[in-house]
Design an enzyme around this catalytic site. Structure first.
Site, short mmCIF file in Angstrom:
data_model
loop_
_atom_site.label_atom_id
_atom_site.label_comp_id
_atom_site.label_asym_id
_atom_site.label_seq_id
_atom_site.Cartn_x
_atom_site.Cartn_y
_atom_site.Cartn_z
N LYS A 13 -37.89 68.51 -45.26
CA LYS A 13 -37.04 67.74 -46.18
C LYS A 13 -37.80 66.50 -46.67
O LYS A 13 -37.86 66.25 -47.87
CB LYS A 13 -35.74 67.29 -45.48
CG LYS A 13 -34.91 68.43 -44.92
CD LYS A 13 -33.66 67.92 -44.22
CE LYS A 13 -33.91 67.07 -42.99
NZ LYS A 13 -34.52 67.77 -41.84
N ARG A 88 -24.83 64.61 -42.11
CA ARG A 88 -25.30 65.37 -40.96
C ARG A 88 -24.16 66.04 -40.22
O ARG A 88 -24.38 66.73 -39.24
CB ARG A 88 -25.94 64.36 -40.04
CG ARG A 88 -27.08 64.88 -39.25
CD ARG A 88 -28.34 64.61 -39.66
NE ARG A 88 -29.40 64.68 -38.74
CZ ARG A 88 -30.58 64.19 -39.07
NH1 ARG A 88 -30.76 63.61 -40.21
NH2 ARG A 88 -31.56 64.33 -38.24
N ARG A 127 -46.76 66.76 -35.93
CA ARG A 127 -46.52 65.81 -37.04
C ARG A 127 -47.00 64.39 -36.69
O ARG A 127 -46.85 63.92 -35.59
CB ARG A 127 -45.03 65.74 -37.36
CG ARG A 127 -44.72 64.62 -38.34
CD ARG A 127 -43.35 64.70 -38.91
NE ARG A 127 -42.31 64.59 -37.91
CZ ARG A 127 -41.03 64.69 -38.18
NH1 ARG A 127 -40.63 64.91 -39.42
NH2 ARG A 127 -40.14 64.59 -37.23
N ARG A 154 -43.92 60.29 -33.56
CA ARG A 154 -42.58 59.78 -33.31
C ARG A 154 -42.14 60.08 -31.88
O ARG A 154 -42.45 61.13 -31.34
CB ARG A 154 -41.59 60.46 -34.28
CG ARG A 154 -41.40 59.68 -35.57
CD ARG A 154 -40.68 60.46 -36.63
NE ARG A 154 -39.42 61.10 -36.21
CZ ARG A 154 -38.62 61.76 -37.06
NH1 ARG A 154 -38.94 61.84 -38.35
NH2 ARG A 154 -37.52 62.34 -36.63
N ARG A 165 -32.80 68.22 -30.59
CA ARG A 165 -32.49 67.98 -32.00
C ARG A 165 -32.10 69.29 -32.69
O ARG A 165 -31.22 69.31 -33.55
CB ARG A 165 -33.69 67.35 -32.70
CG ARG A 165 -33.89 65.89 -32.30
CD ARG A 165 -35.27 65.38 -32.62
NE ARG A 165 -35.56 65.39 -34.04
CZ ARG A 165 -36.79 65.40 -34.54
NH1 ARG A 165 -37.84 65.43 -33.74
NH2 ARG A 165 -36.97 65.38 -35.83
P1 AP5 Z 1 -41.06 66.82 -42.58
O1 AP5 Z 1 -41.09 66.87 -44.06
O2 AP5 Z 1 -41.36 65.51 -41.91
O3 AP5 Z 1 -39.69 67.43 -42.03
P2 AP5 Z 1 -38.19 66.90 -42.10
O4 AP5 Z 1 -37.34 68.06 -42.46
O5 AP5 Z 1 -38.09 65.67 -42.95
O6 AP5 Z 1 -37.98 66.58 -40.57
P3 AP5 Z 1 -37.43 65.33 -39.74
O7 AP5 Z 1 -37.84 65.60 -38.32
O8 AP5 Z 1 -37.86 64.02 -40.32
O9 AP5 Z 1 -35.95 65.51 -39.90
P4 AP5 Z 1 -34.89 65.18 -38.90
O10 AP5 Z 1 -33.75 65.63 -39.70
O11 AP5 Z 1 -34.93 65.68 -37.54
O12 AP5 Z 1 -35.16 63.63 -38.61
P5 AP5 Z 1 -34.56 62.32 -39.20
O13 AP5 Z 1 -35.66 61.37 -39.37
O14 AP5 Z 1 -33.66 62.62 -40.35
O15 AP5 Z 1 -42.07 67.93 -42.05
C1 AP5 Z 1 -42.31 68.13 -40.66
C2 AP5 Z 1 -43.82 68.42 -40.44
O16 AP5 Z 1 -44.14 69.67 -41.04
C3 AP5 Z 1 -44.76 67.39 -41.07
O17 AP5 Z 1 -45.88 67.21 -40.24
C4 AP5 Z 1 -45.16 68.03 -42.40
O18 AP5 Z 1 -46.44 67.61 -42.81
C5 AP5 Z 1 -45.13 69.52 -42.05
N1 AP5 Z 1 -44.70 70.38 -43.19
C6 AP5 Z 1 -43.71 70.11 -44.09
N2 AP5 Z 1 -43.58 71.14 -44.97
C7 AP5 Z 1 -44.49 72.09 -44.60
C8 AP5 Z 1 -44.83 73.40 -45.09
N3 AP5 Z 1 -44.21 73.93 -46.17
N4 AP5 Z 1 -45.80 74.09 -44.46
C9 AP5 Z 1 -46.44 73.54 -43.39
N5 AP5 Z 1 -46.18 72.32 -42.87
C10 AP5 Z 1 -45.21 71.60 -43.45
O19 AP5 Z 1 -33.60 61.85 -38.02
C11 AP5 Z 1 -34.10 61.36 -36.79
C12 AP5 Z 1 -32.94 60.94 -35.89
O20 AP5 Z 1 -32.19 59.87 -36.55
C13 AP5 Z 1 -31.87 62.02 -35.64
O21 AP5 Z 1 -32.25 62.85 -34.55
C14 AP5 Z 1 -30.63 61.17 -35.37
O22 AP5 Z 1 -30.65 60.66 -34.06
C15 AP5 Z 1 -30.79 60.02 -36.34
N6 AP5 Z 1 -30.13 60.28 -37.64
C16 AP5 Z 1 -30.74 60.43 -38.85
N7 AP5 Z 1 -29.83 60.64 -39.83
C17 AP5 Z 1 -28.61 60.62 -39.21
C18 AP5 Z 1 -27.28 60.79 -39.68
N8 AP5 Z 1 -27.01 61.04 -40.96
N9 AP5 Z 1 -26.26 60.72 -38.77
C19 AP5 Z 1 -26.51 60.46 -37.47
N10 AP5 Z 1 -27.75 60.30 -36.96
C20 AP5 Z 1 -28.79 60.37 -37.81
#
Ligand code: AP5
Ligand code: ZN
Length: 208
Positions: A13, A88, A127, A154, A165
């Site tokens: 994402k 979420r 990552r 991270r 997660r």
């Molecule tokens: P990346 O693009 O970083 O993936 P992502 O989908 O953004 O993953 P996140 O881990 O950031 O999402 P998340 O939803 O768990 O975490 P968030 O920060 O929102 O890609 C991942 C890796 O793959 C990278 O190394 C990239 O280079 C590689 N890659 C990407 N595309 C690729 C491809 N096509 N081919 C190969 N490699 C590829 O949330 C973290 C925490 O915050 C949550 O656990 C929760 O505790 C809290 N939180 C956040 N939002 C909320 C909410 N709305 N409500 C409650 N708690 C929340």
């Protein structure tokens, strides 16, 4: 462009959002980035959120909702935004619908980046994320290509937390796929392909 990005942790994402922001200049509203900034600043919100994040659980709705409302009201979000990591759960989705309709706007699309769990575990364990601007890349990138900041792993990208997660995603966030399908705005892309191929499909699906 007013869209929500859906998808499991590590589906890509943030990676797709970074490309859309670079090409179209819309606001990238990532609740994960906003929460990590609060943790880094050791604000009251950050201190409260960190325990949930490290446990792979969702931070309480009200904390995240307040952050998003504040961010949506900023100037750069007026010409378009990508919500990444929000909503979420169904309660957050309902609040978002209400908030946007109060602002007289509607979402153009909810885009699901679809990737299977085994691919995700590999991606997240390798990552690296920029400490300063949140840019993400794979292992081996030590300096942020966008701002020159330090790339680090991270705290929640450890195998045991990744598993939690994914469980949280399945139980609380995956139901949003049906929610947005019922609202007639769901679009889906196969995220298990090279980044630029996924991006080409994302643009086509969004009519860009
Ligand atoms: P990346 O693009 O970083 O993936 P992502 O989908 O953004 O993953 P996140 O881990 O950031 O999402 P998340 O939803 O768990 O975490 P968030 O920060 O929102 O890609 C991942 C890796 O793959 C990278 O190394 C990239 O280079 C590689 N890659 C990407 N595309 C690729 C491809 N096509 N081919 C190969 N490699 C590829 O949330 C973290 C925490 O915050 C949550 O656990 C929760 O505790 C809290 N939180 C956040 N939002 C909320 C909410 N709305 N409500 C409650 N708690 C929340
Ligand atoms: Zn950076």
């Amino acid at each position: 462009m007013k869209i929500v990005l859906l998808g499991a942790p590590g589906a890509g994402k943030g990676t797709q959002a970074q490309k859309l922001v670079a090409d179209y200049g819309v606001a990238h509203i990532s609740t994960g980035d906003l929460l990590r900034a609060a943790v880094k600043a050791q604000s009251k919100l950050g201190i409260e959120a960190k325990g949930y994040m490290d446990a792979g659980k969702l931070v309480p709705d009200q904390l995240v909702i307040d952050l998003v409302k504040e961010r949506l009201a900023q100037d750069d979000a007026q010409k378009g935004f990508i919500l990444d990591g929000f909503p979420r759960n169904t309660a957050q989705a309902e609040v978002l619908d209400k908030e946007l309709s109060g602002m007289g706007i509607a979402l153009d699309a909810a885009l699901l980046v679809d990737v299977k769990a085994d691919v995700i575990i590999n991606r997240l364990s390798s990552r690296r994320t920029c400490r300063s601007c949140g840019y993400t890349a794979g292992a081996g990138v030590d300096v942020c290509p966008r701002c020159g900041g330090e790339m680090y792993q991270r705290d929640d990208d450890k195998p045991e937390t990744i598993k939690k997660r994914l469980d949280t995603y399945e139980s609380q966030t995956a139901p949003l796929v049906g929610y947005y399908r019922e609202h007639g705005i769901l679009k889906e892309v196969d995220g298990d392909r090279p980044v630029d191929e996924v991006y080409a499909d994302v643009k086509a699906l969004l009519g860009l």
